[in-house]
Design a protein around this motif. Structure first.
Motif, PDB file in Angstrom:
ATOM      1  N   ILE A  47       0.843  -1.204   0.000  1.00  0.00           N
ATOM      2  CA  ILE A  47       0.000   0.000   0.000  1.00  0.00           C
ATOM      3  C   ILE A  47       0.874   1.248   0.000  1.00  0.00           C
ATOM      4  N   MET A  48       1.915   1.238   0.828  1.00  0.00           N
ATOM      5  CA  MET A  48       2.804   2.397   0.907  1.00  0.00           C
ATOM      6  C   MET A  48       3.458   2.694  -0.441  1.00  0.00           C
ATOM      7  N   LEU A  49       3.940   1.657  -1.107  1.00  0.00           N
ATOM      8  CA  LEU A  49       4.593   1.864  -2.402  1.00  0.00           C
ATOM      9  C   LEU A  49       3.619   2.450  -3.414  1.00  0.00           C
ATOM     10  N   ALA A  50       2.383   1.959  -3.413  1.00  0.00           N
ATOM     11  CA  ALA A  50       1.381   2.469  -4.349  1.00  0.00           C
ATOM     12  C   ALA A  50       1.152   3.962  -4.125  1.00  0.00           C
ATOM     13  N   ILE A  51       1.042   4.365  -2.876  1.00  0.00           N
ATOM     14  CA  ILE A  51       0.768   5.772  -2.577  1.00  0.00           C
ATOM     15  C   ILE A  51       1.974   6.662  -2.880  1.00  0.00           C
ATOM     16  N   ILE A 140      -4.833   6.353   6.303  1.00  0.00           N
ATOM     17  CA  ILE A 140      -5.278   4.955   6.317  1.00  0.00           C
ATOM     18  C   ILE A 140      -4.086   4.015   6.200  1.00  0.00           C
ATOM     19  N   THR A 141      -3.184   4.345   5.275  1.00  0.00           N
ATOM     20  CA  THR A 141      -2.011   3.490   5.037  1.00  0.00           C
ATOM     21  C   THR A 141      -1.118   3.396   6.269  1.00  0.00           C
ATOM     22  N   ILE A 142      -0.825   4.533   6.874  1.00  0.00           N
ATOM     23  CA  ILE A 142       0.079   4.537   8.021  1.00  0.00           C
ATOM     24  C   ILE A 142      -0.584   3.875   9.226  1.00  0.00           C
ATOM     25  N   ALA A 143      -1.895   4.030   9.359  1.00  0.00           N
ATOM     26  CA  ALA A 143      -2.602   3.337  10.442  1.00  0.00           C
ATOM     27  C   ALA A 143      -2.473   1.826  10.267  1.00  0.00           C
ATOM     28  N   ILE A 144      -2.625   1.344   9.041  1.00  0.00           N
ATOM     29  CA  ILE A 144      -2.465  -0.091   8.767  1.00  0.00           C
ATOM     30  C   ILE A 144      -1.035  -0.530   9.061  1.00  0.00           C
ATOM     31  N   GLY A 204       7.636  10.905   1.212  1.00  0.00           N
ATOM     32  CA  GLY A 204       7.921   9.784   0.330  1.00  0.00           C
ATOM     33  C   GLY A 204       9.209   9.068   0.699  1.00  0.00           C
ATOM     34  N   GLY A 205      10.255   9.831   1.017  1.00  0.00           N
ATOM     35  CA  GLY A 205      11.527   9.226   1.401  1.00  0.00           C
ATOM     36  C   GLY A 205      11.421   8.436   2.692  1.00  0.00           C
ATOM     37  N   ALA A 206      10.709   8.991   3.681  1.00  0.00           N
ATOM     38  CA  ALA A 206      10.527   8.296   4.950  1.00  0.00           C
ATOM     39  C   ALA A 206       9.784   6.979   4.749  1.00  0.00           C
ATOM     40  N   MET A 207       8.744   7.001   3.926  1.00  0.00           N
ATOM     41  CA  MET A 207       7.944   5.804   3.700  1.00  0.00           C
ATOM     42  C   MET A 207       8.716   4.761   2.910  1.00  0.00           C
ATOM     43  N   LEU A 208       9.503   5.192   1.933  1.00  0.00           N
ATOM     44  CA  LEU A 208      10.290   4.240   1.151  1.00  0.00           C
ATOM     45  C   LEU A 208      11.327   3.538   2.032  1.00  0.00           C
ATOM     46  N   TYR A 209      11.945   4.286   2.924  1.00  0.00           N
ATOM     47  CA  TYR A 209      12.924   3.670   3.825  1.00  0.00           C
ATOM     48  C   TYR A 209      12.253   2.611   4.692  1.00  0.00           C
ATOM     49  N   ILE A 210      11.094   2.937   5.228  1.00  0.00           N
ATOM     50  CA  ILE A 210      10.367   1.995   6.089  1.00  0.00           C
ATOM     51  C   ILE A 210       9.999   0.733   5.318  1.00  0.00           C
ATOM     52  N   VAL A 211       9.536   0.909   4.076  1.00  0.00           N
ATOM     53  CA  VAL A 211       9.128  -0.242   3.257  1.00  0.00           C
ATOM     54  C   VAL A 211      10.308  -1.151   2.977  1.00  0.00           C
ATOM     55  N   PHE A 212      11.419  -0.578   2.515  1.00  0.00           N
ATOM     56  CA  PHE A 212      12.538  -1.401   2.045  1.00  0.00           C
ATOM     57  C   PHE A 212      13.469  -1.851   3.163  1.00  0.00           C
ATOM     58  N   ASP A 213      13.485  -1.140   4.279  1.00  0.00           N
ATOM     59  CA  ASP A 213      14.358  -1.538   5.385  1.00  0.00           C
ATOM     60  C   ASP A 213      13.644  -2.439   6.382  1.00  0.00           C
ATOM     61  N   GLU A 214      12.317  -2.305   6.505  1.00  0.00           N
ATOM     62  CA  GLU A 214      11.606  -3.025   7.554  1.00  0.00           C
ATOM     63  C   GLU A 214      10.500  -3.943   7.032  1.00  0.00           C
ATOM     64  N   ILE A 237      -2.136  -3.455  -5.035  1.00  0.00           N
ATOM     65  CA  ILE A 237      -3.421  -3.380  -5.746  1.00  0.00           C
ATOM     66  C   ILE A 237      -4.446  -2.610  -4.910  1.00  0.00           C
ATOM     67  N   PHE A 238      -4.514  -2.942  -3.622  1.00  0.00           N
ATOM     68  CA  PHE A 238      -5.466  -2.286  -2.730  1.00  0.00           C
ATOM     69  C   PHE A 238      -5.185  -0.791  -2.641  1.00  0.00           C
ATOM     70  N   GLY A 239      -3.899  -0.420  -2.528  1.00  0.00           N
ATOM     71  CA  GLY A 239      -3.531   0.986  -2.470  1.00  0.00           C
ATOM     72  C   GLY A 239      -3.920   1.733  -3.730  1.00  0.00           C
ATOM     73  N   THR A 240      -3.718   1.103  -4.881  1.00  0.00           N
ATOM     74  CA  THR A 240      -4.092   1.717  -6.156  1.00  0.00           C
ATOM     75  C   THR A 240      -5.592   1.942  -6.234  1.00  0.00           C
ATOM     76  N   VAL A 241      -6.359   0.945  -5.786  1.00  0.00           N
ATOM     77  CA  VAL A 241      -7.823   1.061  -5.801  1.00  0.00           C
ATOM     78  C   VAL A 241      -8.297   2.168  -4.864  1.00  0.00           C
ATOM     79  N   ILE A 242      -7.685   2.238  -3.662  1.00  0.00           N
ATOM     80  CA  ILE A 242      -8.037   3.295  -2.709  1.00  0.00           C
ATOM     81  C   ILE A 242      -7.831   4.662  -3.340  1.00  0.00           C
ATOM     82  N   LEU A 243      -6.673   4.861  -3.966  1.00  0.00           N
ATOM     83  CA  LEU A 243      -6.364   6.143  -4.572  1.00  0.00           C
ATOM     84  C   LEU A 243      -7.338   6.479  -5.692  1.00  0.00           C
ATOM     85  N   TYR A 244      -7.723   5.481  -6.453  1.00  0.00           N
ATOM     86  CA  TYR A 244      -8.660   5.698  -7.561  1.00  0.00           C
ATOM     87  C   TYR A 244     -10.007   6.226  -7.045  1.00  0.00           C
TER      88      TYR A 244
END
Length: 247
Positions: A47-51, A140-144, A204-214, A237-244
């Motif tokens: 979800i994070m990557l999609a957003i 929503i994404t960060i809460a998840i 975006g940078g903070a979220m990418l680090y979290i995704v790829f490091d953790e 897929i879910f993130g893309t649908v949410i954004l749509y």
């Protein structure tokens, strides 16, 4: 000014509900199966990557151009790196198997989660200043994303005999800095389009680090099959649908 306070409230809710829900789930399941945790971590990462790639970075470039956006991305990545170096964040697969000092482990995880929630809250605030749909998607994404963190914090506390009420209270409190971060993010992003661009890139940078490091590494280490991979795919897929639908 009222909308900044509304954004702050949303940040508080995202943080408290995210980590608090994780604490509740951990209490109910005691020790969740690795396959479920793996899927959940991968799902949050997807979800994070999609957003980030569908909304955050394009918005950052649109508001201020490529240079402020990339500058913010680098700053966001470096800040989370520094937090990891001096106040390590939770890696879930390590958190539930350490039984030497349960309560202290849970408390240290909670402190790390709380500190990391501040820049994540700034992402929510900056996102809302760019567009309400982006801000809501980030909340929503960060809460998840915070649910498995709350689970990691609650598990050793539960094993150490901490009462259910205190565990729920402490896991919820770990989410409070997200509201403070949301206030800061919204306030500084209101200064100019360039600052907003840097703030969005920072998020975006903070979220990418979290995704790829953790998230992704932990999902793969917990997985016995392809649960982490499928989680990440379904999350994207879910993130893309949410954004749509939010747009």
């Amino acid at each position: 000014m009222n909308y900044i306070y509304e954004i702050t409230l949303i940040g508080f809710l995202a943080g408290i509900i995210g980590t608090g829900s994780g604490g509740l789930i951990s209490l109910i399941l005691k020790k969740p199966k690795n396959e479920l945790l793996s899927f959940f971590l991968g799902f949050a990462g997807g979800i994070m990557l999609a957003i980030v790639f569908s909304d955050l970075l394009p918005e950052a470039v649109e508001f201020g151009g490529i240079i402020p956006a990339v500058l913010g991305l680098v700053i966001g990545t470096l800040l989370i790196l520094m937090l990891d170096l001096y106040l390590p964040h939770t890696h879930f697969f390590q958190g539930t198997d350490e039984y030497a000092c349960y309560v202290r482990t849970g408390a240290m995880l909670g402190l790390g989660i709380a500190m990391h929630n501040l820049p994540e809250g700034m992402a929510i605030g900056a996102g809302y200043m760019a567009s309400p749909s982006l801000g809501l998607g980030l909340a929503i994404t960060i809460a998840i994303h915070n649910i498995p963190e709350g689970m990691a914090m609650a598990a050793p506390m539960c094993a150490g005999g901490v009462s259910i009420k205190k565990i729920l209270f402490y896991t919820g409190m770990a989410g409070l800095p997200m509201g403070v971060g949301a206030f800061i993010g919204a306030s500084i992003s209101n200064i100019s389009p360039i600052v907003l661009s840097v703030a969005l890139g920072f998020a975006g940078g903070a979220m990418l680090y979290i995704v790829f490091d953790e998230l992704i590494p932990d999902a793969q280490k917990l997985a016995k099959g392809h649960s982490g991979t499928f989680g990440a795919v379904f999350g994207a897929i879910f993130g893309t649908v949410i954004l749509y639908f939010l747009h």
